[in-house]
Enzyme design. Structure first.
Site, mmCIF file in Angstrom:
data_model
loop_
_atom_site.group_PDB
_atom_site.id
_atom_site.type_symbol
_atom_site.label_atom_id
_atom_site.label_comp_id
_atom_site.label_asym_id
_atom_site.label_seq_id
_atom_site.Cartn_x
_atom_site.Cartn_y
_atom_site.Cartn_z
ATOM 1 N N HIS A 262 0.869 -1.172 -0.159
ATOM 2 C CA HIS A 262 0.107 0.072 0.248
ATOM 3 C C HIS A 262 0.846 1.320 -0.136
ATOM 4 C CE1 HIS A 262 -3.678 2.513 0.955
ATOM 5 N NE2 HIS A 262 -2.658 3.071 1.428
ATOM 6 N N CYS A 263 0.839 2.042 -1.117
ATOM 7 C CA CYS A 263 1.807 3.045 -1.266
ATOM 8 C C CYS A 263 1.237 4.420 -0.664
ATOM 9 C CB CYS A 263 2.158 3.447 -2.734
ATOM 10 S SG CYS A 263 3.132 4.598 -2.890
ATOM 11 N N PRO A 264 1.582 5.171 0.452
ATOM 12 C CA PRO A 264 1.036 6.067 0.910
ATOM 13 C C PRO A 264 1.190 7.299 -0.195
ATOM 14 C CG PRO A 264 2.926 5.664 2.042
ATOM 15 C CD PRO A 264 2.649 4.509 1.172
ATOM 16 N N GLY A 267 -1.388 6.581 -2.329
ATOM 17 C CA GLY A 267 -2.641 7.026 -1.770
ATOM 18 C C GLY A 267 -3.494 5.743 -2.059
ATOM 19 N N THR A 268 -2.830 4.535 -2.615
ATOM 20 C CA THR A 268 -3.615 3.558 -2.957
ATOM 21 C C THR A 268 -2.757 2.369 -2.960
ATOM 22 O OG1 THR A 268 -5.477 2.462 -4.441
ATOM 23 C CG2 THR A 268 -3.435 3.668 -5.340
#
Ligand SMILES: [Zn+2]
Ligand SMILES: [Zn+2]
Length: 421
Positions: A262-264, A267-268
């Site tokens: 999950h890539c901050p 954002g997704t």
């Protein structure tokens, strides 16, 4: 309402009329009191008064012995969550929420939590989505819950580019460099930036590979002979058998196929459908950073030669007269190390056909990776194949193309009328 009231396993001492208390008023309500809506579900829309996360308590059903705690959260962009109310007693609604049935006091929602509750029959299917993604029209755009991280990535890419673009905005020959040379440099900058933003938005706004939930009454079970398979697991939140290499993302609250991480900053999730775009975005971002630093250095060298000042005096003058390009180059240089490190990490993973999740968990530390087909083939499968042979089809779009009244409505988390006994 206090938190401990929400988590009690016994029937709470309600200071408001309990659902059963309204039974005697059924007839006098002229049909608005007790209404068993089992056969005709009515949807209620909870519109947040402010765009902040709010929790609406769902109380325990008085005659139930099971724990019932749930919350309803607001979403921006006008996308409020909808609960399907199957029974109504006075102001109480019998709803399904986050895998549990419970009573919610609709008359006190605004008073206690700032939500508005109004009946509606025209429900957008997106609003019943149980995950935490923001869904665009017909599910074509799927944005993750970390919108601030996505905005920050946009800003960190755009602002240095814009500053450098302005610094090279020469209307005539300058610093001994012709107008055409400056123009070519600007065009190249715009091309790299445009590609970067396309890949960023494509990766962030597409369905990463979400697996739609099953209806609550579905009883998922592992296929015969696969009970001990380490790859297959049952997700009790999504009520499904998770395919191999998939994972339930806690941030997005969905199971995601071929989950990487999950890539901050996006954002997704980065997963099956958007991994190639994410990897190419990293490549392009590195190229943009290098180009921004190079173009700023080139401009400074030309300015230094044209100024005929000693180096120290020139540096002071440059900081005083043109601090913005220097600042942009410094920001770009500061981003270089983390972005290049991330790119190298993902190039290595692509080469050995592993996901970030598998690498971090050390899945193949003592086992053979059956997906490893050799370096060249792995890179082709991870990145190039997605682009050349088209992105795998989304499982969400067919769901949102169907009308709400469709019985398969329950397939993504809402409840069908026959689910309520
Ligand atoms: Zn799940
Ligand atoms: Zn996620």
């Amino acid at each position: 309402m206090r938190e401990q009231e929400l988590t009690t396993t016994s029937a709470p001492q309600l200071d408001t009329p309990r659902p059963d208390d309204d039974d005697n008023d059924d007839e006098s309500d002229g049909g608005t009191g007790v209404e068993d809506m089992t056969s005709q579900p009515v949807s209620y829309r909870f519109v947040p008064a402010r765009l902040r996360r709010r929790h609406v308590p769902v109380r325990q059903e008085p005659d139930s012995t099971s724990r019932c705690v749930a919350s309803i959260q607001s979403k921006p962009f006008g996308q409020a969550r909808v609960v399907n109310a199957y029974k109504r007693r006075g102001g109480w609604l019998w709803v399904w929420w986050d895998g549990r049935f419970g009573w919610v006091d609709s008359t006190r929602i605004y008073e206690t939590c700032g939500w508005r509750c109004s009946p509606t029959t025209n429900v957008d299917p997106r609003e019943a989505w149980p995950g935490d993604n923001y869904l665009g029209r017909k599910g074509r755009f799927v944005l993750g819950p970390d919108t601030s991280g996505f905005a920050a990535t946009n800003a960190m890419t755009t602002i240095p580019t814009l500053v450098v673009w302005c610094a090279t905005l020469k209307s005539s020959d300058d610093f001994g460099c012709s107008y055409d040379t400056w123009l070519i440099m600007r065009c190249l900058l715009v091309m790299i930036y445009g590609t970067c933003m396309y890949l960023l938005w494509r990766a962030a706004l597409m369905d990463p590979g979400v697996i739609p939930r099953n209806p609550p009454d579905a009883k998922p079970s592992l296929p015969p002979g696969c009970e001990d398979a380490p790859d297959l697991k049952i997700c009790h939140t999504c009520n499904l058998v998770r395919p191999a290499r998939s994972k339930h993302c806690g941030s997005c609250n969905n199971c995601v196929e071929l989950f990487d991480h999950h890539c901050p900053w996006l954002g997704t999730c980065v997963a099956k459908r958007n991994y190639a775009y994410f990897a190419l975005f990293l490549n392009c971002e590195v190229l943009l950073i290098v180009y921004v630093v190079c173009i700023t250095t080139f401009r400074m060298v030309l300015a230094f030669k044209a100024s005929e000042l000693p180096a120290t005096a020139f540096e002071i003058e440059e900081v005083q007269t043109a601090p913005w390009p220097l600042g942009a180059a410094a920001v770009a240089a500061g981003l270089a190390f983390p972005v290049v490190s991330l790119l190298c990490f993902h190039l290595r993973l692509a080469a050995i056909s592993q996901t970030t999740n598998e690498s971090v968990r050390g899945v193949y530390r003592h086992a053979i990776n059956s997906n490893d087909k050799g370096c060249r083939r792995n890179c082709y499968n991870s990145i190039y194949a997605t682009l050349r042979e088209a992105t795998p089809p989304s499982r969400l779009e067919p769901l949102f193309a169907r009308p709400c009244a469709d019985q398969s409505w329950g397939a993504y988390g809402a409840v069908r009328s026959d689910d309520v006994a």
